[in-house]
Design a protein around this motif. Sequence first.
Motif, PDB file in Angstrom:
ATOM      1  N   TRP A  96       0.814  -1.254  -0.117  1.00  0.00           N
ATOM      2  CA  TRP A  96       0.050  -0.209  -0.153  1.00  0.00           C
ATOM      3  C   TRP A  96       0.830   1.053   0.180  1.00  0.00           C
ATOM      4  O   TRP A  96       0.452   2.158  -0.645  1.00  0.00           O
ATOM      5  CB  TRP A  96      -0.926   0.075   1.198  1.00  0.00           C
ATOM      6  N   VAL A  97       1.810   1.214   0.838  1.00  0.00           N
ATOM      7  CA  VAL A  97       2.880   2.184   0.626  1.00  0.00           C
ATOM      8  C   VAL A  97       3.543   2.708  -0.564  1.00  0.00           C
ATOM      9  O   VAL A  97       3.537   3.794  -1.100  1.00  0.00           O
ATOM     10  CB  VAL A  97       3.891   2.214   1.883  1.00  0.00           C
ATOM     11  N   LEU A  98       3.656   1.524  -1.261  1.00  0.00           N
ATOM     12  CA  LEU A  98       4.398   1.785  -2.842  1.00  0.00           C
ATOM     13  C   LEU A  98       3.329   2.025  -3.617  1.00  0.00           C
ATOM     14  O   LEU A  98       3.735   3.070  -4.492  1.00  0.00           O
ATOM     15  CB  LEU A  98       4.904   0.359  -3.212  1.00  0.00           C
ATOM     16  N   VAL A  99       2.170   2.013  -3.329  1.00  0.00           N
ATOM     17  CA  VAL A  99       1.039   2.609  -4.315  1.00  0.00           C
ATOM     18  C   VAL A  99       0.895   3.851  -4.063  1.00  0.00           C
ATOM     19  O   VAL A  99       0.681   4.359  -5.004  1.00  0.00           O
ATOM     20  CB  VAL A  99      -0.286   1.633  -4.124  1.00  0.00           C
ATOM     21  N   ILE A 100       1.003   4.255  -2.683  1.00  0.00           N
ATOM     22  CA  ILE A 100       0.679   5.503  -2.465  1.00  0.00           C
ATOM     23  C   ILE A 100       1.587   6.502  -2.996  1.00  0.00           C
ATOM     24  O   ILE A 100       1.623   7.482  -3.730  1.00  0.00           O
ATOM     25  CB  ILE A 100       0.641   5.937  -1.039  1.00  0.00           C
ATOM     26  N   ILE A 101       3.156   5.969  -2.928  1.00  0.00           N
ATOM     27  CA  ILE A 101       4.123   6.694  -3.385  1.00  0.00           C
ATOM     28  C   ILE A 101       4.028   6.834  -4.926  1.00  0.00           C
ATOM     29  O   ILE A 101       4.450   7.807  -5.687  1.00  0.00           O
ATOM     30  CB  ILE A 101       5.562   5.991  -2.959  1.00  0.00           C
ATOM     31  N   GLY A 102       3.602   5.756  -5.641  1.00  0.00           N
ATOM     32  CA  GLY A 102       3.749   5.551  -6.918  1.00  0.00           C
ATOM     33  C   GLY A 102       2.558   6.778  -7.484  1.00  0.00           C
ATOM     34  O   GLY A 102       2.766   7.517  -8.467  1.00  0.00           O
ATOM     35  N   VAL A 103       1.503   6.931  -6.896  1.00  0.00           N
ATOM     36  CA  VAL A 103       0.386   7.796  -7.156  1.00  0.00           C
ATOM     37  C   VAL A 103       1.020   9.293  -7.151  1.00  0.00           C
ATOM     38  O   VAL A 103       0.826  10.325  -7.721  1.00  0.00           O
ATOM     39  CB  VAL A 103      -0.970   7.766  -6.548  1.00  0.00           C
ATOM     40  N   LEU A 104       1.575   9.592  -5.814  1.00  0.00           N
ATOM     41  CA  LEU A 104       2.073  10.841  -5.643  1.00  0.00           C
ATOM     42  C   LEU A 104       3.370  11.116  -6.742  1.00  0.00           C
ATOM     43  O   LEU A 104       3.299  12.296  -6.963  1.00  0.00           O
ATOM     44  CB  LEU A 104       2.785  10.770  -4.357  1.00  0.00           C
ATOM     45  N   LEU A 105       4.065  10.011  -7.198  1.00  0.00           N
ATOM     46  CA  LEU A 105       5.153  10.389  -8.019  1.00  0.00           C
ATOM     47  C   LEU A 105       4.370  10.953  -9.463  1.00  0.00           C
ATOM     48  O   LEU A 105       4.950  11.824 -10.225  1.00  0.00           O
ATOM     49  CB  LEU A 105       5.881   9.196  -8.301  1.00  0.00           C
ATOM     50  N   VAL A 106       3.430  10.232  -9.898  1.00  0.00           N
ATOM     51  CA  VAL A 106       2.756  10.419 -11.008  1.00  0.00           C
ATOM     52  C   VAL A 106       2.392  11.872 -11.212  1.00  0.00           C
ATOM     53  O   VAL A 106       2.347  12.920 -12.079  1.00  0.00           O
ATOM     54  CB  VAL A 106       1.344   9.651 -11.329  1.00  0.00           C
ATOM     55  N   VAL A 107       1.721  12.406  -9.794  1.00  0.00           N
ATOM     56  CA  VAL A 107       1.167  13.939  -9.655  1.00  0.00           C
ATOM     57  C   VAL A 107       2.513  14.777  -9.808  1.00  0.00           C
ATOM     58  O   VAL A 107       2.435  15.744 -10.426  1.00  0.00           O
ATOM     59  CB  VAL A 107       0.474  14.034  -8.533  1.00  0.00           C
ATOM     60  N   GLU A 108       3.478  14.253  -9.306  1.00  0.00           N
ATOM     61  CA  GLU A 108       4.660  15.117  -9.192  1.00  0.00           C
ATOM     62  C   GLU A 108       5.284  15.326 -10.683  1.00  0.00           C
ATOM     63  O   GLU A 108       5.649  16.317 -11.187  1.00  0.00           O
ATOM     64  CB  GLU A 108       5.841  14.402  -8.191  1.00  0.00           C
ATOM     65  N   LEU A 109       5.343  14.345 -11.485  1.00  0.00           N
ATOM     66  CA  LEU A 109       5.741  14.020 -12.937  1.00  0.00           C
ATOM     67  C   LEU A 109       5.284  15.413 -13.785  1.00  0.00           C
ATOM     68  O   LEU A 109       5.439  15.824 -14.451  1.00  0.00           O
ATOM     69  CB  LEU A 109       5.785  12.707 -13.505  1.00  0.00           C
ATOM     70  N   ILE A 110       3.675  15.156 -13.550  1.00  0.00           N
ATOM     71  CA  ILE A 110       2.850  16.239 -14.090  1.00  0.00           C
ATOM     72  C   ILE A 110       3.152  17.374 -13.806  1.00  0.00           C
ATOM     73  O   ILE A 110       3.251  18.359 -14.730  1.00  0.00           O
ATOM     74  CB  ILE A 110       1.295  15.538 -14.221  1.00  0.00           C
ATOM     75  N   ALA A 111       3.066  17.748 -12.445  1.00  0.00           N
ATOM     76  CA  ALA A 111       2.988  19.136 -12.194  1.00  0.00           C
ATOM     77  C   ALA A 111       4.493  19.805 -12.270  1.00  0.00           C
ATOM     78  O   ALA A 111       4.559  21.178 -12.567  1.00  0.00           O
ATOM     79  CB  ALA A 111       2.568  19.116 -10.526  1.00  0.00           C
ATOM     80  N   ALA A 135       5.158  27.648 -14.169  1.00  0.00           N
ATOM     81  CA  ALA A 135       4.264  28.413 -12.925  1.00  0.00           C
ATOM     82  C   ALA A 135       3.907  27.364 -12.169  1.00  0.00           C
ATOM     83  O   ALA A 135       4.102  27.581 -10.879  1.00  0.00           O
ATOM     84  CB  ALA A 135       2.995  29.245 -13.724  1.00  0.00           C
ATOM     85  N   ILE A 136       3.129  26.194 -12.552  1.00  0.00           N
ATOM     86  CA  ILE A 136       2.549  25.100 -11.496  1.00  0.00           C
ATOM     87  C   ILE A 136       3.942  24.513 -11.120  1.00  0.00           C
ATOM     88  O   ILE A 136       4.089  24.346  -9.768  1.00  0.00           O
ATOM     89  CB  ILE A 136       2.099  24.183 -12.403  1.00  0.00           C
ATOM     90  N   ASP A 137       5.247  24.311 -11.594  1.00  0.00           N
ATOM     91  CA  ASP A 137       6.227  23.977 -11.084  1.00  0.00           C
ATOM     92  C   ASP A 137       6.831  24.599 -10.208  1.00  0.00           C
ATOM     93  O   ASP A 137       7.406  24.158  -9.099  1.00  0.00           O
ATOM     94  CB  ASP A 137       7.273  23.594 -12.482  1.00  0.00           C
ATOM     95  N   SER A 138       6.902  26.029 -10.316  1.00  0.00           N
ATOM     96  CA  SER A 138       7.300  26.719  -8.928  1.00  0.00           C
ATOM     97  C   SER A 138       6.604  26.906  -7.882  1.00  0.00           C
ATOM     98  O   SER A 138       7.012  26.314  -6.565  1.00  0.00           O
ATOM     99  CB  SER A 138       7.433  28.208  -9.592  1.00  0.00           C
ATOM    100  N   ILE A 139       5.280  26.740  -7.890  1.00  0.00           N
ATOM    101  CA  ILE A 139       4.166  26.067  -6.781  1.00  0.00           C
ATOM    102  C   ILE A 139       4.512  25.036  -6.404  1.00  0.00           C
ATOM    103  O   ILE A 139       4.478  24.858  -5.043  1.00  0.00           O
ATOM    104  CB  ILE A 139       2.682  26.418  -7.126  1.00  0.00           C
ATOM    105  N   ASN A 140       4.702  23.857  -7.135  1.00  0.00           N
ATOM    106  CA  ASN A 140       4.947  22.540  -6.480  1.00  0.00           C
ATOM    107  C   ASN A 140       6.517  22.670  -6.001  1.00  0.00           C
ATOM    108  O   ASN A 140       6.454  21.934  -4.772  1.00  0.00           O
ATOM    109  CB  ASN A 140       5.072  21.651  -7.806  1.00  0.00           C
ATOM    110  N   ASP A 141       7.404  23.575  -6.381  1.00  0.00           N
ATOM    111  CA  ASP A 141       8.728  23.506  -5.701  1.00  0.00           C
ATOM    112  C   ASP A 141       8.403  23.884  -4.254  1.00  0.00           C
ATOM    113  O   ASP A 141       9.187  23.539  -3.366  1.00  0.00           O
ATOM    114  CB  ASP A 141       9.761  24.145  -6.371  1.00  0.00           C
ATOM    115  N   ILE A 142       7.496  25.042  -4.148  1.00  0.00           N
ATOM    116  CA  ILE A 142       7.493  25.605  -2.885  1.00  0.00           C
ATOM    117  C   ILE A 142       6.737  24.472  -1.897  1.00  0.00           C
ATOM    118  O   ILE A 142       7.214  24.275  -0.763  1.00  0.00           O
ATOM    119  CB  ILE A 142       6.469  26.808  -2.759  1.00  0.00           C
TER     120      ILE A 142
END
Length: 206
Positions: free
Chosen positions: A49-64, A69-76
């Motif tokens: 389950w931890v790996l699945v959650i990390i995987g989902v967060l990784l997909v969001v990070e890859l897109i953002a 502009a969104i990348d700078s917000i993401n960096d914050i």
Amino acid sequence: MLEIFTGSSLAAAAGMNAYIPLLMVGLMNRFLPQFIALPDGWAWLSNGWVLVIIGVLLVVELIADKIPAIDSINDILQTVVRPASGGLVFGSSSGATTAAVTDPAEFFTSNQWIPIAVGVLIALVVHGAKALGRPLANTVTGGTAAPVLSTAEDFGAIALSILAIVLPVLAAIGVVILVVLTVVSMRRRRRKRAEKLKPAAEQAAS
């Protein structure tokens, strides 16, 4: 000594992308334990389950991270996440019992916190360079640099994470090269910016 190289390289990778080294460590411990065997206190990193959650967060990070502009917000937002990830991967790979924090008093009175703190610091430095350089690159290129730089950072984090586990010495050399290139790049950007501002300052003075 090799554990220090591994932890440092994984923490540096976390500074570029918080979830890639976490996912790499968890997957390898789960399916390829001959490469990395986490201490019992860190076994939760390879939980399904931890790996699945990390995987989902990784997909969001890859897109953002690839949208101007969104990348700078993401960096914050990642200012907390990436250093925390760096602390986790350094602590888990150090082979110490830092993760089994069942007694908070023992955690702070012993040296258990040191690997985590070192990992946090390394990831924070790399993240800081990334977060400061991205807005400038986007401004100069009209936003076209975001997906290019982000993709390069993703591949860099993947390569560094794999090398950190399989060839830690080579990964450590890669981290040193990364730091040198970052410093040189930042100095060049400051120089170019100063050169652009110099004519305007001279004109205002005259």
